[in-house]
Design an enzyme around this catalytic site. Structure first.
Site, short mmCIF file in Angstrom:
data_model
loop_
_atom_site.label_atom_id
_atom_site.label_comp_id
_atom_site.label_asym_id
_atom_site.label_seq_id
_atom_site.Cartn_x
_atom_site.Cartn_y
_atom_site.Cartn_z
N GLY A 74 -14.96 68.33 77.01
CA GLY A 74 -15.09 66.87 76.91
C GLY A 74 -16.22 66.35 77.79
N CYS A 105 -10.43 32.13 85.69
CA CYS A 105 -9.09 31.85 85.16
C CYS A 105 -8.07 31.68 86.30
CB CYS A 105 -8.68 32.94 84.16
SG CYS A 105 -7.28 32.44 83.19
N TYR A 106 -7.16 32.62 86.51
CA TYR A 106 -6.20 32.49 87.61
C TYR A 106 -6.96 32.27 88.93
CZ TYR A 106 -2.45 33.55 90.89
OH TYR A 106 -1.54 33.48 91.91
N GLY A 125 -5.27 36.64 86.02
CA GLY A 125 -4.00 37.33 86.23
C GLY A 125 -2.92 36.64 85.42
N GLU A 166 -16.36 37.55 80.94
CA GLU A 166 -16.51 39.00 80.83
C GLU A 166 -16.23 39.55 79.44
OE1 GLU A 166 -14.21 37.34 82.34
OE2 GLU A 166 -12.24 38.29 82.35
N LYS A 181 -16.46 55.23 81.92
CA LYS A 181 -16.80 56.20 80.87
C LYS A 181 -18.21 55.97 80.29
CE LYS A 181 -14.77 59.31 78.01
NZ LYS A 181 -13.77 60.31 78.43
N HIS A 213 -13.08 33.20 80.20
CA HIS A 213 -13.39 34.58 80.58
C HIS A 213 -14.83 34.94 80.21
CE1 HIS A 213 -9.39 35.87 81.85
NE2 HIS A 213 -8.95 35.01 80.95
N ASP A 239 -16.25 64.17 80.43
CA ASP A 239 -16.13 64.00 81.88
C ASP A 239 -16.33 65.32 82.64
OD1 ASP A 239 -15.44 61.56 80.92
OD2 ASP A 239 -13.29 61.77 81.33
#
Ligand code: XMP
Length: 516
Positions: free
Chosen positions: A229, A85-86, A57, A174, A372, A172, A231
Site C-alpha cells: 500500500g 461555527c462553535y 463542534g 473548510e 494521506k 464552514h 503508506d
C-alpha cells in the site's frame, strides 16, 4: 519538526470537519497541528503558534458541560484567532456577547452578504458568497470591540475585532461547499497571521531524511513491514533515502492478497525502487491459522497474530535490529477529543498492532505528521510509481474479509480472478481513480441460474464501489449501468462457479465499507 516551521494551531472542539481545516491550511503551504481544546495554556504557548483556529463542534455553548477554553486564554493572547461555527459562538459568549438557539438547526447552503466597512478576513472577496452552514446557535449580540462583517438574512454570519485580532465566522470555510473558503483562510493565514508558507513536500523530505539519519545513527539496523500500500511504501522509501540498505523490508504473502499481487509488487520493490526487501510466502501458515474459522473477528485475530509471528521470526534472522518503521499517518496520531463521546469498536483493525511491543523495537514513523494526500505528493517526489500511489486502500486481512464465512484456497483463487476483472475494467474505463475504493465480495450463498440448456446452482458475487474522503463515512458510487453490465457479463462468462452478480447500494453508515 514543527518547531522549525511556522505553526498554526487548531484547537478541536469535536467537529467532523476539524481534519479538513488542517488539510486546507496545509494545502496553502502552512504547517498546522490539531490539539484538544483543553490543552493546558502553557503547552499552547510553548508551541509558539503564529495563529490559532477554534474548530466547530457538536455542542451548544449554552450546555452546562459544553467544552470551553481555559478562562485565561484571551488574557495574554499575542496571536490572531479565528473561530469557526462553535468557535464563533464561544468567542461571542466568552467576550461578553450573546448567542441564541435558532428555531431549527440551520444546515446546508446559504448566501452571505458582506457588510460595508473594513474587514481583513473578507479582503478582496466578493460582496456575496455561497457558504455552507451547520449550526444550532447563532450570535445575537456582539461582544465589545467587534463589528459585524457579514450576514445571511438577519443572522450575523461573521464578526471581527481588528484591535485584538480576533475573527469569527458562523459558516464552514473548510468544506468544498464554501467555494471561496480557501481565499478566506488564505486571508487569515497570510494577511492576518503574516505567515509566509514554509511547508513544502521537498523540504519535508530533506528534513525527515536528516532526522532519520540522526536518530538511527551510523550503525543501527532497521526493519520495515511492507504491505504493497501507499503508506508503508512511502515510509520505506524515505528511510531508504536516509540509510540505504541498513533498512531491511519484509513483505509477507498472507495468502489473501489480490491476483499476483505478491509477485508483482515484490518485483517492483526490488527492481524499480531498489529496496532491500525480503519476500516471505507464508500463505500456508495463514491458511492453517484460519482453519475453518468463519466469524469476521476470529479471522481478523488469526491473521493479525500470524502476521506478528511470521514477521518476528523473519526479523530475528536479520539480527541486530533496533528500529521498526511504520507508516502511521497523522489522523491516527491526533488525540481524540472527549466531546466526541466514547466510540465503539465496530471492527478491530489488526494489522501490525502489537508488533513493536512483541519485538521490543523502537518506532520510526516518518509519516506521522502527514495526511494521506500529502503522503501521495511526497511519494511522487520520491519517484514511487503511480500504480502504488493511486492504489485503493486494501485491508490488512485482505480477501479474508471479502469471502464471507470460512476461507479456502479455492475461494481465494476465485475471488482473485473476479477482483481482477473488476479492477481491469475500472482502469480501462478510467473509473479506477474516480473511485475511492472498489472490490468484489464472495457471498456464502448459491442461487439458481441457467446456462445454455442447463440449470446451474452456483455462487453469487457482490460488487462494491464507494467514494469517501477518509473511510469514516462513504457513499456508494453511481457506476454507469453499461459498465456494470459489462463487468457482470464478463464475470459470469469467464469465472466458473459464479452465476449471479449484484451491486451493493449501501452507504456508510448504515453499512460499513467492507462486508466483514
Ligand atoms: P470499514 O469496513 O470499517 O472500512 O468501513 C473502512 C476502511 O478501512 C479498511 N479496513 C481495514 N484496513 N485492516 C485494515 O488495514 C482492517 O482490518 C480493515 N478493515 C477495514 C477498509 O478497506 C476501508 O478502507
Amino acid at each position: 519538526m514543527s518547531s522549525q516551521h511556522e505553526l498554526i494551531l487548531i484547537l478541536d472542539f469535536g467537529s467532523q470537519y476539524t481534519q479538513l481545516i488542517a488539510r486546507r491550511v496545509r494545502e496553502q503551504g502552512v504547517y498546522c497541528e490539531i490539539h484538544p481544546f483543553n490543552k493546558p495554556l502553557e503547552k499552547i504557548w510553548e508551541l509558539n503558534p503564529k495563529g490559532i483556529i477554534l474548530s466547530g463542534g457538536p455542542s451548544s455553548v449554552s450546555d452546562e458541560d459544553a467544552p470551553r477554553l481555559h478562562p485565561d486564554f484571551y488574557d495574554h493572547l499575542e496571536v490572531p484567532v479565528l473561530g469557526i461555527c462553535y468557535g464563533m459562538q464561544l468567542i461571542a459568549v466568552d467576550l461578553g456577547g450573546e448567542t441564541k438557539p435558532a428555531h431549527e438547526r440551520e444546515y446546508g447552503h446559504a448566501q452571505l452578504r458582506r457588510q460595508s466597512g473594513p474587514t481583513r478576513l473578507f479582503n478582496n472577496l466578493p460582496e456575496e458568497l455561497d457558504v455552507w452552514m451547520s449550526h444550532g446557535d447563532h450570535v445575537t449580540e456582539l461582544p465589545e470591540g467587534f463589528h459585524k462583517t457579514a450576514s445571511t438574512g438577519d443572522v450575523i454570519t461573521a464578526i471581527e475585532n481588528p484591535d485584538t485580532n480576533i475573527y469569527a465566522v458562523q459558516f464552514h470555510p473548510e468544506v468544498a461547499h464554501t467555494p471561496k473558503g480557501k481565499d478566506l483562510l488564505r486571508n487569515f493565514l497570510f494577511y492576518v497571521c503574516g505567515v509566509e508558507g514554509d511547508w513544502t513536500p521537498a523540504q519535508f523530505i530533506e528534513e525527515e531524511v536528516e532526522k532519520i539519519r540522526e536518530i538511527v545513527g551510523p550503525n543501527d539496523r532497521v526493519v520495515c513491514g511492507l504491505s504493497g500500500g501507499v503508506d508503508s511504501t512511502v515510509a520505506a522509501a524515505l528511510v531508504h533515502k536516509a540509510i540505504g540498505d541498513r533498512q531491511t523490508c519484509i513483505f509477507v504473502n498472507n495468502g489473501v492478497l489480490r491476483y499476483r499481487e505478491f509477485e508483482d509488487t515484490l518485483r517492483m520493490y526490488e527492481k524499480n525502487m531498489h529496496l532491500n526487501v525480503v519476500g516471505v510466502d507464508a500463505s500456508e501458515t495463514f491458511y492453517k491459522a484460519l482453519g475453518r474459522k468463519a466469524l469476521p473477528e476470529k479471522k481478523r485475530m488469526a491473521i493479525g497474530k500470524t502476521f506478528i509471528d511470521v514477521f518476528d521470526a523473519e526479523a530475528k534472522k536479520i539480527g541486530g535490529v533496533k528500529w521498526l518503521v511504520q507508516g502511521t499517518l497523522y489522523p491516527d496520531v491526533i488525540e481524540s477529543v472527549p466531546v466526541h463521546g466514547s466510540s465503539v469498536t465496530i471492527k478491530t483493525h489488526h494489522n501490525v498492532g502489537g508488533l513493536p511491543e512483541k519485538m521490543h523495537l523502537d518506532l520510526i514513523e516518518p509519516l506521522r505528521e502527514l495526511f494521506k494526500d500529502e503522503v501521495r505528493v511526497i511519494g511522487a517526489d520520491l519517484g514511487i510509481p503511480e500504480e502504488i500511489l493511486q492504489r485503493h486502500p486494501f485491508p490488512g486481512p485482505g480477501l479474508a474479509v471479502r469471502i464471507l464465512g470460512n476461507i479456502t484456497k479455492e475461494k481465494v483463487e476465485l475471488l482473485q480472478q473476479v477482483d481482477k476483472i473488476f479492477m481491469d475494467e475500472l482502469k480501462a474505463e478510467e473509473l479506477y481513480n474516480e473511485t475511492w475504493q472498489a472490490f468484489a465480495v464472495l457471498l456464502p450463498i448459491k442461487s439458481v441460474g441457467v446456462m445454455g440448456d442447463f440449470r446451474t446452482y452456483e455462487r453469487t458475487i457482490a460488487l462494491r464501489a464507494i467514494n469517501s474522503t477518509d473511510g469514516m463515512t462513504a457513499d456508494w458510487t453511481r457506476l454507469p449501468l453499461d459498465f456494470l453490465a459489462k463487468v457482470s457479463s464478463r464475470i459470469t462468462s469467464e469465472i466458473r462457479g459464479v452465476n449471479r452478480v449484484v451491486y451493493d447500494i449501501t452507504s456508510k453508515p448504515p453499512g460499513t465499507i467492507e462486508w466483514e
